[in-house]
Design a protein around this motif. Structure first.
Motif, PDB file in Angstrom:
ATOM      1  N   GLY A  72       0.784  -1.231   0.000  1.00 23.01           N
ATOM      2  CA  GLY A  72       0.000   0.000   0.000  1.00 23.01           C
ATOM      3  C   GLY A  72       0.812   1.274   0.000  1.00 23.01           C
ATOM      4  N   LEU A  73       2.127   1.190   0.279  1.00 21.47           N
ATOM      5  CA  LEU A  73       2.950   2.407   0.313  1.00 21.47           C
ATOM      6  C   LEU A  73       4.295   2.214  -0.378  1.00 21.47           C
ATOM      7  N   PHE A  74       5.073   1.229   0.113  1.00 15.85           N
ATOM      8  CA  PHE A  74       6.438   1.058  -0.401  1.00 15.85           C
ATOM      9  C   PHE A  74       6.413   0.701  -1.889  1.00 15.85           C
ATOM     10  N   PHE A  75       5.507  -0.183  -2.261  1.00 16.82           N
ATOM     11  CA  PHE A  75       5.412  -0.558  -3.672  1.00 16.82           C
ATOM     12  C   PHE A  75       5.041   0.660  -4.520  1.00 16.82           C
ATOM     13  N   GLU A  76       4.055   1.402  -4.047  1.00 19.00           N
ATOM     14  CA  GLU A  76       3.592   2.561  -4.828  1.00 19.00           C
ATOM     15  C   GLU A  76       4.680   3.633  -4.942  1.00 19.00           C
ATOM     16  N   ARG A  77       5.300   3.962  -3.812  1.00 15.84           N
ATOM     17  CA  ARG A  77       6.178   5.148  -3.815  1.00 15.84           C
ATOM     18  C   ARG A  77       7.625   4.844  -4.189  1.00 15.84           C
ATOM     19  N   ILE A  78       8.066   3.609  -3.942  1.00 16.59           N
ATOM     20  CA  ILE A  78       9.480   3.307  -4.228  1.00 16.59           C
ATOM     21  C   ILE A  78       9.618   2.311  -5.383  1.00 16.59           C
ATOM     22  N   VAL A  79       8.952   1.156  -5.255  1.00 10.65           N
ATOM     23  CA  VAL A  79       9.143   0.130  -6.307  1.00 10.65           C
ATOM     24  C   VAL A  79       8.664   0.663  -7.653  1.00 10.65           C
ATOM     25  N   LYS A  80       7.529   1.346  -7.666  1.00  9.14           N
ATOM     26  CA  LYS A  80       7.038   1.885  -8.942  1.00  9.14           C
ATOM     27  C   LYS A  80       8.027   2.882  -9.540  1.00  9.14           C
ATOM     28  N   ARG A  81       8.669   3.679  -8.695  1.00 13.58           N
ATOM     29  CA  ARG A  81       9.667   4.625  -9.225  1.00 13.58           C
ATOM     30  C   ARG A  81      10.852   3.872  -9.794  1.00 13.58           C
ATOM     31  N   MET A  82      11.204   2.743  -9.142  1.00 12.55           N
ATOM     32  CA  MET A  82      12.296   1.923  -9.676  1.00 12.55           C
ATOM     33  C   MET A  82      11.923   1.427 -11.064  1.00 12.55           C
ATOM     34  N   LEU A  83      10.639   1.177 -11.272  1.00 14.58           N
ATOM     35  CA  LEU A  83      10.150   0.674 -12.555  1.00 14.58           C
ATOM     36  C   LEU A  83       9.774   1.822 -13.501  1.00 14.58           C
ATOM     37  N   ARG A  84      10.111   3.036 -13.080  1.00 10.46           N
ATOM     38  CA  ARG A  84       9.796   4.256 -13.844  1.00 10.46           C
ATOM     39  C   ARG A  84       8.303   4.412 -14.083  1.00 10.46           C
ATOM     40  N   GLN A  85       7.521   4.024 -13.071  1.00  8.33           N
ATOM     41  CA  GLN A  85       6.070   4.234 -13.132  1.00  8.33           C
ATOM     42  C   GLN A  85       5.690   5.270 -12.072  1.00  8.33           C
ATOM     43  N   GLU A  86       4.507   5.845 -12.234  1.00  9.40           N
ATOM     44  CA  GLU A  86       4.029   6.846 -11.271  1.00  9.40           C
ATOM     45  C   GLU A  86       3.308   6.163 -10.104  1.00  9.40           C
ATOM     46  N   PRO A  87       3.573   6.587  -8.871  1.00 13.18           N
ATOM     47  CA  PRO A  87       2.810   6.032  -7.748  1.00 13.18           C
ATOM     48  C   PRO A  87       1.332   6.410  -7.854  1.00 13.18           C
ATOM     49  N   ASP A  88       0.471   5.548  -7.357  1.00  7.97           N
ATOM     50  CA  ASP A  88      -0.950   5.869  -7.280  1.00  7.97           C
ATOM     51  C   ASP A  88      -1.201   6.393  -5.869  1.00  7.97           C
ATOM     52  N   GLU A  89      -1.251   7.714  -5.740  1.00  7.34           N
ATOM     53  CA  GLU A  89      -1.377   8.309  -4.398  1.00  7.34           C
ATOM     54  C   GLU A  89      -2.735   8.013  -3.759  1.00  7.34           C
ATOM     55  N   GLU A  90      -3.720   7.643  -4.585  1.00  7.04           N
ATOM     56  CA  GLU A  90      -5.016   7.259  -3.976  1.00  7.04           C
ATOM     57  C   GLU A  90      -4.882   5.979  -3.168  1.00  7.04           C
ATOM     58  N   VAL A  91      -4.073   5.060  -3.700  1.00  2.00           N
ATOM     59  CA  VAL A  91      -3.817   3.813  -2.970  1.00  2.00           C
ATOM     60  C   VAL A  91      -3.124   4.155  -1.655  1.00  2.00           C
ATOM     61  N   CYS A  92      -2.149   5.056  -1.713  1.00  2.00           N
ATOM     62  CA  CYS A  92      -1.396   5.433  -0.497  1.00  2.00           C
ATOM     63  C   CYS A  92      -2.323   6.088   0.523  1.00  2.00           C
ATOM     64  N   THR A  93      -3.191   6.965   0.056  1.00  2.00           N
ATOM     65  CA  THR A  93      -4.103   7.649   0.981  1.00  2.00           C
ATOM     66  C   THR A  93      -5.028   6.648   1.654  1.00  2.00           C
ATOM     67  N   ARG A  94      -5.545   5.698   0.855  1.00  2.00           N
ATOM     68  CA  ARG A  94      -6.424   4.668   1.447  1.00  2.00           C
ATOM     69  C   ARG A  94      -5.667   3.853   2.487  1.00  2.00           C
ATOM     70  N   THR A  95      -4.426   3.541   2.162  1.00  2.00           N
ATOM     71  CA  THR A  95      -3.613   2.768   3.105  1.00  2.00           C
ATOM     72  C   THR A  95      -3.429   3.549   4.397  1.00  2.00           C
ATOM     73  N   LEU A  96      -3.072   4.837   4.251  1.00  2.00           N
ATOM     74  CA  LEU A  96      -2.760   5.650   5.431  1.00  2.00           C
ATOM     75  C   LEU A  96      -3.998   5.966   6.273  1.00  2.00           C
ATOM     76  N   THR A  97      -5.137   6.143   5.607  1.00  2.00           N
ATOM     77  CA  THR A  97      -6.312   6.574   6.375  1.00  2.00           C
ATOM     78  C   THR A  97      -7.199   5.414   6.827  1.00  2.00           C
ATOM     79  N   GLN A  98      -7.154   4.283   6.081  1.00  2.00           N
ATOM     80  CA  GLN A  98      -8.082   3.194   6.438  1.00  2.00           C
ATOM     81  C   GLN A  98      -7.389   1.940   6.953  1.00  2.00           C
TER      82      GLN A  98
END
Ligand SMILES: N[C@@H](CCC(=O)N[C@@H](CS)C(=O)NCC(=O)O)C(=O)O
Length: 222
Positions: A113-139
């Motif tokens: 919900g966070l590390f994959f979106e913000r770090i692994v995706k950048r390693m893969l030159r993809q954009e993080p999905d911040e909606e996924v991160c927000t859901r992870t952080l808030t719910q």
């Protein structure tokens, strides 16, 4: 040097093993393996295609063990000092429960919900999905951290007032939280927040955090 750890340094499971080795003062070599593009020979020693795997060349072949929990338990038996598992049966089982909690629900939530979106995706030159991160952080995260806050309370460590595998597993998952640019809120989780800072300040964690932050910074800059 008889011990080789196969894995990538930013994996929380590899980190568990490395912290155990550092705390026990044991020399080892880290051979970098990316579990998503593993060399063919890696599959023979990791049937689930996961990192870490430990090789102990003091043992006759087959001399490899997969799975961080299995490896940490092996290291404890081979190198009992300093002990990283509580002695009493009940305390030991409680420490294993916190290890399991960290390795399953906490790892899955922070990892996907966070590390994959913000770090692994950048390693893969993809954009993080911040909606996924927000859901992870808030719910997803609040009930997990609420439980840890209640359990740590005013204790120094999770079990028996001694640093143990419980703290190694929980502390390790929070390094990935930190890599994803987050720290637990001091307002909502004051005890947990102070505890994580304490655990990450130990020389074992601090050394790895230092090493890993430079790797993470490279990916952030990419
Ligand atoms: N239960 C395993 C989990 C290990 C794990 O999931 N490692 C991740 C890296 S953090 C992995 O290898 N993922 C590759 C995959 O799932 O294909 C352990 O404790 O070692």
């Amino acid at each position: 040097m008889s011990l080789i750890v196969y894995g990538g340094s930013v994996s929380p499971f590899v980190r568990k093993v490395r912290v155990v080795l550092i705390e026990k003062g044991i020399d080892y070599r880290l051979d970098q393996v990316n579990p998503f593009t593993p060399p063919p020979e890696f599959l023979a020693i990791s049937p689930l295609k996961r990192i870490p795997v430990l090789r102990d060349t003091d043992q006759p072949e087959p001399n490899t063990l997969p799975d961080s929990s299995v490896i940490c338990d092996y290291l404890e038996h081979k190198y009992p000092e300093p002990p990283l598992y509580p002695k009493g049966a009940f305390d030991r089982a409680r420490a294993l429960w916190f290890e399991e909690y960290a390795d399953s629900a906490v790892a899955e939530t922070i990892g996907r919900g966070l590390f994959f979106e913000r770090i692994v995706k950048r390693m893969l030159r993809q954009e993080p999905d911040e909606e996924v991160c927000t859901r992870t952080l808030t719910q997803k995260i609040p009930p997990l951290f609420d439980y840890l806050e209640r359990e740590i309370g005013t204790h120094q460590f999770f079990v028996g007032e001694r640093f143990s595998i419980a703290d190694i597993a929980v502390g390790s998952m929070f390094v990935n939280f930190d890599h994803a640019g987050e720290v637990p809120s001091k307002q909502r989780w004051p005890q947990l927040s102070a505890y994580i800072a304490r655990v990450h300040a130990r020389p074992s964690f601090a050394a790895l955090l230092d090493e890993e932050r430079s790797v993470i910074a490279r990916f952030r800059a990419a």
